[in-house]
Enzyme design. Structure first.
Site, PDB file in Angstrom:
ATOM      1  N   ARG A 104     121.974 -74.200  75.249  1.00 32.79           N
ATOM      2  CA  ARG A 104     121.215 -74.659  74.020  1.00 32.79           C
ATOM      3  C   ARG A 104     121.219 -76.209  74.368  1.00 32.79           C
ATOM      4  NH1 ARG A 104     122.602 -74.045  67.554  1.00 32.79           N
ATOM      5  NH2 ARG A 104     121.412 -72.189  67.888  1.00 32.79           N
ATOM      6  N   HIS A 131     113.270 -70.731  69.913  1.00 32.68           N
ATOM      7  CA  HIS A 131     114.559 -70.303  69.750  1.00 32.68           C
ATOM      8  C   HIS A 131     114.506 -68.575  69.775  1.00 32.68           C
ATOM      9  CE1 HIS A 131     118.416 -69.638  68.300  1.00 32.68           C
ATOM     10  NE2 HIS A 131     118.493 -70.113  66.848  1.00 32.68           N
ATOM     11  N   GLN A 134     116.966 -65.947  68.415  1.00 37.54           N
ATOM     12  CA  GLN A 134     116.972 -65.936  66.829  1.00 37.54           C
ATOM     13  C   GLN A 134     115.931 -64.722  66.424  1.00 37.54           C
ATOM     14  OE1 GLN A 134     118.783 -67.327  64.448  1.00 37.54           O
ATOM     15  NE2 GLN A 134     118.029 -65.717  63.326  1.00 37.54           N
ATOM     16  N   ASP A 219     112.375 -72.603  57.705  1.00 35.23           N
ATOM     17  CA  ASP A 219     113.510 -73.110  58.478  1.00 35.23           C
ATOM     18  C   ASP A 219     113.647 -74.610  57.739  1.00 35.23           C
ATOM     19  OD1 ASP A 219     115.258 -73.778  60.384  1.00 35.23           O
ATOM     20  OD2 ASP A 219     113.962 -73.843  62.047  1.00 35.23           O
ATOM     21  N   CYS A 259     116.970 -68.445  59.534  1.00 38.38           N
ATOM     22  CA  CYS A 259     117.619 -68.474  60.773  1.00 38.38           C
ATOM     23  C   CYS A 259     118.955 -69.118  60.505  1.00 38.38           C
ATOM     24  CB  CYS A 259     116.798 -69.272  61.995  1.00 38.38           C
ATOM     25  SG  CYS A 259     116.733 -70.828  61.710  1.00 38.38           S
ATOM     26  N   ARG A 287     122.452 -61.245  65.348  1.00 34.82           N
ATOM     27  CA  ARG A 287     122.295 -61.926  66.339  1.00 34.82           C
ATOM     28  C   ARG A 287     123.369 -61.448  67.317  1.00 34.82           C
ATOM     29  NH1 ARG A 287     121.197 -67.324  66.133  1.00 34.82           N
ATOM     30  NH2 ARG A 287     121.456 -67.394  68.417  1.00 34.82           N
TER      31      ARG A 287
END
Ligand code: CP
Ligand code: NVA
Length: 301
Positions: A104, A131, A134, A219, A259, A287
């Site tokens: 990340r 991402h 996700q 988001d 998310c 996830r």
């Protein structure tokens, strides 16, 4: 064997992605039944976090243990890449010792450079640009609640950010239509949009984007690394909240996804995220299952 990486959703074929979602659903059932399945015994995943995380860290670490392996958390504070060791060197060393590396970080190019020099699979656990992990969880969640997403209308409300870009790739790979509503200065990357052709429509009016949508996604307005823009963004994004009025424009059966972490009262009201159309807790749990399917795909024959 050629090493496969997962830097964006475009690294897997459409068929591989569909199989992976089906496998995630199956692995979830096995886990709930208490079935032990350890194809990654003695395998080690290195997890490099240059940004904060709750879900990603906990799901990858739990997933590796459930698959019989081990996950190792590495922060820049206590490793040499935090002190400027070249990415190319870190990539060669970490990927020679461990079986896969999850990263990340900020710039997507940094992840690409790491993958170029890595001899074991590299997984994107979020960059400023994408991402993809996700999205595996989001698509799995949709499949569990509604079946195939092919042909559905999805709307993404808010910032043209890493989540938005990964939704664009998902629209291409899973064959759905994506309407994106962002303030004028916060549109997604035009090359990523162009590559999606007529699968994506860009709008500036959230209510129009939500019209008849089967899935509503949002988001945060300020992503990690943009904290200093928070108050400016609150003004720019004021009309881009997912609330009762916006959901009333969508299909009455529409689902809501985020998310997480969420800011109630900013991009979404508490009424919607905590309401009956929201599937955010399934999304967060998935996830774990989706990434287990990914790890199995990348690390076994
Ligand atoms: N959605 C997500 O990636 O959460 P974390 O930042 O907590 O990992
Ligand atoms: N767009 C958000 C996603 C967090 C999971 C960020 O990058 O901070």
């Amino acid at each position: 064997m050629n090493v496969r990486h997962f830097l964006t959703l475009m690294d897997l074929s459409q068929e591989e992605l569909r199989q992976l979602i089906e496998r995630a659903i199956e692995l979830k059932q096995w886990q709930k039944q208490g079935r032990i399945f350890e194809p990654l015994k003695h395998k080690v995943l290195a997890m490099v976090f240059e940004k904060s995380s709750t879900r990603t860290r906990v799901s990858f670490e739990t997933g590796m243990v459930q698959l019989g392996g081990h996950a190792m958390f590495l922060s820049p504070r206590d490793t040499q890449f935090g002190r400027g060791e070249p990415i190319e060197d870190s990539a060669r060393v970490l990927s020679r010792i461990t079986d896969a590396v999850m990263i990340r970080t900020f710039e997507h190019e940094k992840l690409e450079r790491f993958a170029e020099y890595a001899v074991s699979p590299v997984i994107n656990a979020l960059t400023d640009q994408y991402h993809p992990c996700q999205l595996l969880a989001d698509i799995q969640t949709w499949f569990e609640h509604r079946g195939d997403i092919r042909g559905a209308t999805v709307c993404f409300i808010g910032d043209g950010n890493n989540m938005c870009h990964s939704y664009i790739n998902a629209a291409r790979q899973f064959d759905f239509h994506l309407r994106i509503a962002t303030p004028a200065g916060y549109k997604p990357d035009k090359n990523i949009v162009a590559a999606a052709g007529n699968r994506v429509t860009l709008l500036e009016d959230p209510l129009t984007a939500a019209q008849g949508a089967d899935l509503v996604v949002t988001d945060v307005w300020a992503s990690m690394g943009q904290e200093q823009e928070q108050s400016a963004r609150e003004k720019e994004f004021a009309g881009f909240q997912v609330n009762r009025e916006l959901m009333a424009n969508a299909n009455p059966e529409a689902l809501f996804m985020h998310c997480l972490p969420a800011h109630r009262g900013e991009e979404v009201t508490a009424e919607i995220i905590d309401g009956p159309q929201s599937v955010v807790w399934d999304e967060a749990e998935n996830r774990l299952h989706a990434q287990k399917a990914l790890l199995e795909f990348l690390l076994t024959d």
